[in-house]
Design an enzyme around this catalytic site. Sequence first.
Site, PDB file in Angstrom:
ATOM      1  N   TYR A 142      10.758   6.330  -1.478  1.00 34.13           N
ATOM      2  CA  TYR A 142      12.064   6.167  -0.845  1.00 34.13           C
ATOM      3  C   TYR A 142      12.535   7.472  -0.189  1.00 34.13           C
ATOM      4  O   TYR A 142      13.329   7.447   0.742  1.00 34.13           O
ATOM      5  CB  TYR A 142      13.121   5.758  -1.877  1.00 34.13           C
ATOM      6  CG  TYR A 142      13.240   4.282  -2.143  1.00 34.13           C
ATOM      7  CD1 TYR A 142      12.137   3.518  -2.512  1.00 34.13           C
ATOM      8  CD2 TYR A 142      14.475   3.645  -2.038  1.00 34.13           C
ATOM      9  CE1 TYR A 142      12.264   2.172  -2.777  1.00 34.13           C
ATOM     10  CE2 TYR A 142      14.611   2.301  -2.302  1.00 34.13           C
ATOM     11  CZ  TYR A 142      13.499   1.563  -2.671  1.00 34.13           C
ATOM     12  OH  TYR A 142      13.643   0.234  -2.930  1.00 34.13           O
ATOM     13  N   LYS A 188      -0.144   2.847 -10.143  1.00 35.09           N
ATOM     14  CA  LYS A 188      -1.322   2.370  -9.414  1.00 35.09           C
ATOM     15  C   LYS A 188      -2.345   3.508  -9.435  1.00 35.09           C
ATOM     16  O   LYS A 188      -2.824   3.978  -8.393  1.00 35.09           O
ATOM     17  CB  LYS A 188      -0.921   1.950  -7.986  1.00 35.09           C
ATOM     18  CG  LYS A 188      -1.999   1.242  -7.210  1.00 35.09           C
ATOM     19  CD  LYS A 188      -2.304  -0.181  -7.668  1.00 35.09           C
ATOM     20  CE  LYS A 188      -3.486  -0.763  -6.924  1.00 35.09           C
ATOM     21  NZ  LYS A 188      -3.923  -2.079  -7.435  1.00 35.09           N
ATOM     22  N   ASP A 220       0.035  -4.214  -9.974  1.00 40.87           N
ATOM     23  CA  ASP A 220      -0.323  -5.609  -9.640  1.00 40.87           C
ATOM     24  C   ASP A 220      -0.463  -6.449 -10.912  1.00 40.87           C
ATOM     25  O   ASP A 220       0.043  -7.564 -11.013  1.00 40.87           O
ATOM     26  CB  ASP A 220      -1.604  -5.667  -8.774  1.00 40.87           C
ATOM     27  CG  ASP A 220      -2.736  -4.814  -9.303  1.00 40.87           C
ATOM     28  OD1 ASP A 220      -2.514  -4.014 -10.248  1.00 40.87           O
ATOM     29  OD2 ASP A 220      -3.861  -4.942  -8.783  1.00 40.87           O
ATOM     30  N   ASP A 244      11.816  -1.261  -8.142  1.00 44.84           N
ATOM     31  CA  ASP A 244      12.641  -2.122  -7.288  1.00 44.84           C
ATOM     32  C   ASP A 244      12.065  -3.537  -7.289  1.00 44.84           C
ATOM     33  O   ASP A 244      12.782  -4.522  -7.496  1.00 44.84           O
ATOM     34  CB  ASP A 244      12.657  -1.550  -5.861  1.00 44.84           C
ATOM     35  CG  ASP A 244      13.509  -2.373  -4.920  1.00 44.84           C
ATOM     36  OD1 ASP A 244      14.620  -2.763  -5.337  1.00 44.84           O
ATOM     37  OD2 ASP A 244      13.068  -2.634  -3.787  1.00 44.84           O
ATOM     38  N   ASP A 248      13.547  -7.127  -9.485  1.00 48.72           N
ATOM     39  CA  ASP A 248      13.897  -8.408  -8.856  1.00 48.72           C
ATOM     40  C   ASP A 248      13.086  -9.541  -9.482  1.00 48.72           C
ATOM     41  O   ASP A 248      13.597 -10.625  -9.757  1.00 48.72           O
ATOM     42  CB  ASP A 248      13.596  -8.384  -7.340  1.00 48.72           C
ATOM     43  CG  ASP A 248      14.820  -8.048  -6.502  1.00 48.72           C
ATOM     44  OD1 ASP A 248      15.632  -7.208  -6.967  1.00 48.72           O
ATOM     45  OD2 ASP A 248      14.976  -8.622  -5.407  1.00 48.72           O
TER      46      ASP A 248
HETATM   47  C1  IPM Z   1      18.377  -2.124  -5.263  1.00 45.95           C
HETATM   48  C2  IPM Z   1      18.398  -2.402  -3.769  1.00 45.95           C
HETATM   49  C3  IPM Z   1      18.343  -1.068  -3.028  1.00 45.95           C
HETATM   50  C4  IPM Z   1      17.043  -0.389  -3.380  1.00 45.95           C
HETATM   51  C5  IPM Z   1      18.521  -1.171  -1.496  1.00 45.95           C
HETATM   52  C6  IPM Z   1      19.773  -1.919  -1.110  1.00 45.95           C
HETATM   53  C7  IPM Z   1      18.489   0.181  -0.846  1.00 45.95           C
HETATM   54  O1  IPM Z   1      17.359  -3.245  -3.409  1.00 45.95           O
HETATM   55  O2  IPM Z   1      19.312  -1.481  -5.757  1.00 45.95           O
HETATM   56  O3  IPM Z   1      17.452  -2.562  -5.938  1.00 45.95           O
HETATM   57  O4  IPM Z   1      16.004  -0.670  -2.777  1.00 45.95           O
HETATM   58  O5  IPM Z   1      17.069   0.443  -4.287  1.00 45.95           O
HETATM   59 MN    MN Z   2      16.213  -4.006  -5.110  1.00 43.85          MN
END
Ligand code: IPM
Ligand code: MN
Length: 358
Positions: A142, A188, A220, A244, A248
């Site tokens: 990032y 990885k 993975d 990240d 999710d």
């Molecule tokens: C998160 C979001 C952020 C990230 C974005 C909005 C920059 O997806 O907080 O997980 O990638 O960290």
């Molecule tokens: Mn995110």
Amino acid sequence: MSSYKITVIRGDGIGPEIVDEAIKVLDAVSHSKDFEINYEDALLGGVAYDVTGEPLPKETLEKISNSDAVLFGAIGGEQWDNLPRELRPETGLLKLRKEMGVYANIRPVKVYDELVKASTLKEEVIRGVDLIVVRELIGGIYFGEPKGREGNKAFNTMVYSIPEIERIAHKAFQIAMKRNKRVCSVDKANVLDVSQLWRETVEEVAKEYSEVTLSHMYIDNAAMQLIRNPKQFDVILTGNIFGDILSDEASMLSGSIGLLPSASIGEKQGLYEPIHGSAPDIAGTGIANPIATISSASMMLKYALGEKEASECIDWAIAQALKDGYRTKDMSQYDAKEICSTSEMGSIIANYVGKCKK
Ligand code: IPM
Ligand code: MN
């Protein structure tokens, strides 16, 4: 009476709606537990760009430095997607995290018993899941240099230094010590040099925590294992982009991404935000799930303000609302007795907070 100062960043999309509900619940709990919270609004993201021309105005950082913690909703939306990267809402959030030095992003994933049937996964796979993703937040690909575009190429750099890996690893081990004492570090290392250093460094840090069992997994495989058998995990330690993605993915174990909170912690003030985004498509329709933000406010009470009982009351109130069948639309697939709006859900949880015996 204790008194705290919180910087409130509502942001874009559903941000303002969900933050309002978190404040409703915080007001209820501070009233019943006899402490006071003063809120100061600050701008970030698209709305900040519209008002000031920058996604992270200086005043926002000044306000934060005079407060105990930051409660944040979400940022982003189509209307800002074509801005130069420097001016995009996401850049504002990344800069904010960097400026605040919040290197440890803690994302707990708990499956509420009441919602086991709401998940797309089988009940026996997810019942009892209780894990934490510890994601490094201000390094890795990032932020790595060089990055940019050149002719027909574009590039980013995944870079970690030993001290950066050490401090996030310590955080993960410290969290594991208070839980089931297992850390799974995800990388990885079979392909990336940066992951090899990550693995070696985590091994070194582990020597200081002899009670904790350390394992390693490639990203993975971890993505697959998280769906196959999520109960094998206690603390998942990983870098910025892997964390990240995994968080999710992990949110779907709980049935809805609208449920998962996070705390971002460094040496100074912490940042408390839901893991989900600004969902512009449903903004203003009153269907957003405020629980992830309310739950983030609970983490703020516990970690930043030391108000443990108040935090437990919020967690209890959320569970109680779910147990009694209250559901926002995103979790209405199963066992919903009453579908409620964003603000109804906030009021219901605030109401339960008043009945909390802790
Ligand atoms: C998160 C979001 C952020 C990230 C974005 C909005 C920059 O997806 O907080 O997980 O990638 O960290
Ligand atoms: Mn995110």
